[in-house]
Design a protein around this motif. Structure first.
Motif, PDB file in Angstrom:
ATOM      1  N   PHE A 289     -15.413   8.283  -2.294  1.00 26.13           N
ATOM      2  CA  PHE A 289     -14.173   9.057  -2.269  1.00 26.13           C
ATOM      3  C   PHE A 289     -13.624   9.170  -0.850  1.00 26.13           C
ATOM      4  O   PHE A 289     -12.448   8.905  -0.596  1.00 26.13           O
ATOM      5  CB  PHE A 289     -14.410  10.448  -2.856  1.00 26.13           C
ATOM      6  N   SER A 290     -14.486   9.548   0.081  1.00 28.72           N
ATOM      7  CA  SER A 290     -14.037   9.748   1.460  1.00 28.72           C
ATOM      8  C   SER A 290     -13.675   8.437   2.137  1.00 28.72           C
ATOM      9  O   SER A 290     -12.668   8.345   2.856  1.00 28.72           O
ATOM     10  CB  SER A 290     -15.119  10.471   2.261  1.00 28.72           C
ATOM     11  N   GLY A 291     -14.466   7.416   1.916  1.00 29.11           N
ATOM     12  CA  GLY A 291     -14.165   6.123   2.517  1.00 29.11           C
ATOM     13  C   GLY A 291     -12.896   5.517   1.956  1.00 29.11           C
ATOM     14  O   GLY A 291     -12.031   5.041   2.705  1.00 29.11           O
ATOM     15  N   GLY A 292     -12.768   5.536   0.642  1.00 25.37           N
ATOM     16  CA  GLY A 292     -11.588   4.955   0.014  1.00 25.37           C
ATOM     17  C   GLY A 292     -10.311   5.680   0.377  1.00 25.37           C
ATOM     18  O   GLY A 292      -9.275   5.064   0.644  1.00 25.37           O
ATOM     19  N   THR A 306      -9.850  -0.970  -1.059  1.00 22.63           N
ATOM     20  CA  THR A 306     -11.029  -0.700  -1.907  1.00 22.63           C
ATOM     21  C   THR A 306     -10.633  -0.007  -3.201  1.00 22.63           C
ATOM     22  O   THR A 306     -10.971  -0.466  -4.302  1.00 22.63           O
ATOM     23  CB  THR A 306     -12.061   0.142  -1.144  1.00 22.63           C
ATOM     24  N   PHE A 307      -9.918   1.106  -3.102  1.00 24.61           N
ATOM     25  CA  PHE A 307      -9.441   1.764  -4.315  1.00 24.61           C
ATOM     26  C   PHE A 307      -8.484   0.860  -5.086  1.00 24.61           C
ATOM     27  O   PHE A 307      -8.468   0.867  -6.317  1.00 24.61           O
ATOM     28  CB  PHE A 307      -8.736   3.076  -3.963  1.00 24.61           C
ATOM     29  N   GLY A 308      -7.683   0.080  -4.374  1.00 26.11           N
ATOM     30  CA  GLY A 308      -6.772  -0.834  -5.046  1.00 26.11           C
ATOM     31  C   GLY A 308      -7.509  -1.835  -5.907  1.00 26.11           C
ATOM     32  O   GLY A 308      -7.118  -2.120  -7.046  1.00 26.11           O
ATOM     33  N   CYS A 309      -8.589  -2.388  -5.370  1.00 24.47           N
ATOM     34  CA  CYS A 309      -9.425  -3.338  -6.120  1.00 24.47           C
ATOM     35  C   CYS A 309      -9.998  -2.691  -7.372  1.00 24.47           C
ATOM     36  O   CYS A 309      -9.905  -3.239  -8.476  1.00 24.47           O
ATOM     37  CB  CYS A 309     -10.545  -3.840  -5.212  1.00 24.47           C
ATOM     38  N   LEU A 310     -10.592  -1.510  -7.224  1.00 19.97           N
ATOM     39  CA  LEU A 310     -11.267  -0.856  -8.346  1.00 19.97           C
ATOM     40  C   LEU A 310     -10.287  -0.415  -9.430  1.00 19.97           C
ATOM     41  O   LEU A 310     -10.553  -0.586 -10.626  1.00 19.97           O
ATOM     42  CB  LEU A 310     -12.057   0.348  -7.834  1.00 19.97           C
ATOM     43  N   ILE A 311      -9.154   0.134  -9.015  1.00 21.83           N
ATOM     44  CA  ILE A 311      -8.158   0.575  -9.991  1.00 21.83           C
ATOM     45  C   ILE A 311      -7.555  -0.608 -10.733  1.00 21.83           C
ATOM     46  O   ILE A 311      -7.396  -0.586 -11.958  1.00 21.83           O
ATOM     47  CB  ILE A 311      -7.060   1.401  -9.297  1.00 21.83           C
ATOM     48  N   ALA A 312      -7.209  -1.668 -10.000  1.00 18.89           N
ATOM     49  CA  ALA A 312      -6.622  -2.852 -10.628  1.00 18.89           C
ATOM     50  C   ALA A 312      -7.577  -3.466 -11.643  1.00 18.89           C
ATOM     51  O   ALA A 312      -7.178  -3.829 -12.757  1.00 18.89           O
ATOM     52  CB  ALA A 312      -6.247  -3.876  -9.564  1.00 18.89           C
ATOM     53  N   LEU A 313      -8.848  -3.566 -11.276  1.00 17.80           N
ATOM     54  CA  LEU A 313      -9.831  -4.162 -12.180  1.00 17.80           C
ATOM     55  C   LEU A 313     -10.046  -3.290 -13.409  1.00 17.80           C
ATOM     56  O   LEU A 313     -10.123  -3.797 -14.538  1.00 17.80           O
ATOM     57  CB  LEU A 313     -11.154  -4.368 -11.440  1.00 17.80           C
TER      58      LEU A 313
END
Length: 341
Positions: A289-292, A306-313
């Motif tokens: 959470f803090s890093g993203g 990072t969050f973009g990758c995870l949300i898109a996937l």
């Protein structure tokens, strides 16, 4: 014979307690059913429980808990070097509250944030649909209640239109057809408007600005609800691995140092990298959470890579695994060309 441990005993007892509330494992699906079920079962004929209510969502990477057997009896709590991870409240105050994370408030309005919460509640409860009974969290904040009310009234408006076009249809048929249309509208908003705005031009959980984040549900100064600290702690409770492990999963360079350089926290500002260094002993300790949230947003978006990758996937999985998805041209479950346009 396997040796029983306190962790395995606790896990077994927990399984017994929650068993009555879990979804049935043996499900029979009708491949010709026109409408999705209320609890999400049979959205995917090959895997009938995918995305259904009361089922766990698969992890991208294996859990990291704090107990010696990694059973989940203790949260992720230990530094990779020595001692414990920093206190979530201290992280919230140092990394998030002091404004070192990128300000997103100027890039969208409050409605965008609360629509993201609306989606989040949908995904956590029953992915990309609302159950017959509705969502019990609609009154958490006024704007969220407004969105629920808007969709409810839009459903009823569609029913009225369909009744004029098809006066011979009974109430159940009108209800299901309107529900199907409304879910299509909802999915269209998510995939064509919300996700592109969130992920930006590079990649296509909205987050509140730092000025609001630590005063959520505050009724008087000082008694607010620290959402950042909560998200950090519940990430550990659920065994979410470190920020660096998710960077590796996404094919991104993990941080080897806290430096603001190619082998360090390369997708953050100098100030954000420094704030994380003041809290963590090693880059491999940084919470997701803090890093993203500390990353600089991608071009035209509201989240970093990072969050973009995870949300898109994740949303790609939701779309591809759902036979009722509004763009699927299946004769039984899809939209007619007239209805689609």
């Amino acid at each position: 014979m396997d040796t029983l441990t306190p962790e395995s005993t606790t896990s077994s007892r927990f399984s017994q307690i929650v068993a009555p509330f879990c979804a049935a494992k043996n499900v029979t699906c009708d491949p010709y059913e026109k409408y999705r079920s209320y609890d999400g079962k049979c959205n995917n004929l090959g895997n009938p429980l995918w995305g259904s209510a009361l089922t766990a969502q698969p992890r991208f990477i294996s859990a990291t808990y704090g107990d010696r057997y990694n059973s989940g009896s203790e949260p992720r709590k230990n530094s990779v070097r020595y001692g414990s991870l920093p206190n979530p409240r201290d992280i919230s105050n140092t990394v998030h509250k002091e404004g070192t994370t990128f300000a997103r408030g100027c890039l969208s309005n409050v409605a965008f944030t609360h629509f993201g919460q609306f989606i989040d509640h949908d995904v956590v409860s029953t992915p990309i649909k609302k159950s017959k009974k509705g969502d019990i969290r609609h009154t958490e904040v006024p704007m969220l209640n407004a969105i629920h009310t808007l969709f409810l009234r839009e459903h009823n408006r569609i029913v009225g239109i369909l009744k004029k076009i098809n006066p011979h249809h009974d109430g159940l048929r009108l209800y299901n057809e309107a529900r199907k249309i409304l879910i299509g509208v909802y999915q269209h908003i998510i995939y064509k408007e919300f996700i592109p705005k969130l992920l930006g031009t590079t990649l296509a959980h909205p987050f509140v600005a730092s000025a609001v984040r630590n005063h959520l549900f505050e009724t008087k100064p000082g008694n607010g609800f620290d959402l950042s600290a909560l998200n950090i702690q519940r990430g550990r409770d659920h065994g979410l691995p470190s920020y660096n492990k998710f960077r590796k999963f996404c094919g991104l360079q993990p941080a080897l140092t806290f430096g603001y350089n190619a082998i360090g926290l390369r997708d953050m500002s100098y100030e954000s990298a420094g704030a994380l260094q003041r809290m963590y002993r090693h880059p491999d300790d940084i919470d997701l959470f803090s890093g993203g949230l500390s990353e600089t947003p991608v071009q035209g978006g509201l989240v970093g890579p990072t969050f973009g990758c995870l949300i898109a996937l994740q949303f790609e999985y939701y779309r591809n695994g759902d036979r009722f998805f509004y763009e699927n041209a299946f004769s039984k479950t899809g939209f007619t060309s007239v209805l689609f346009h």
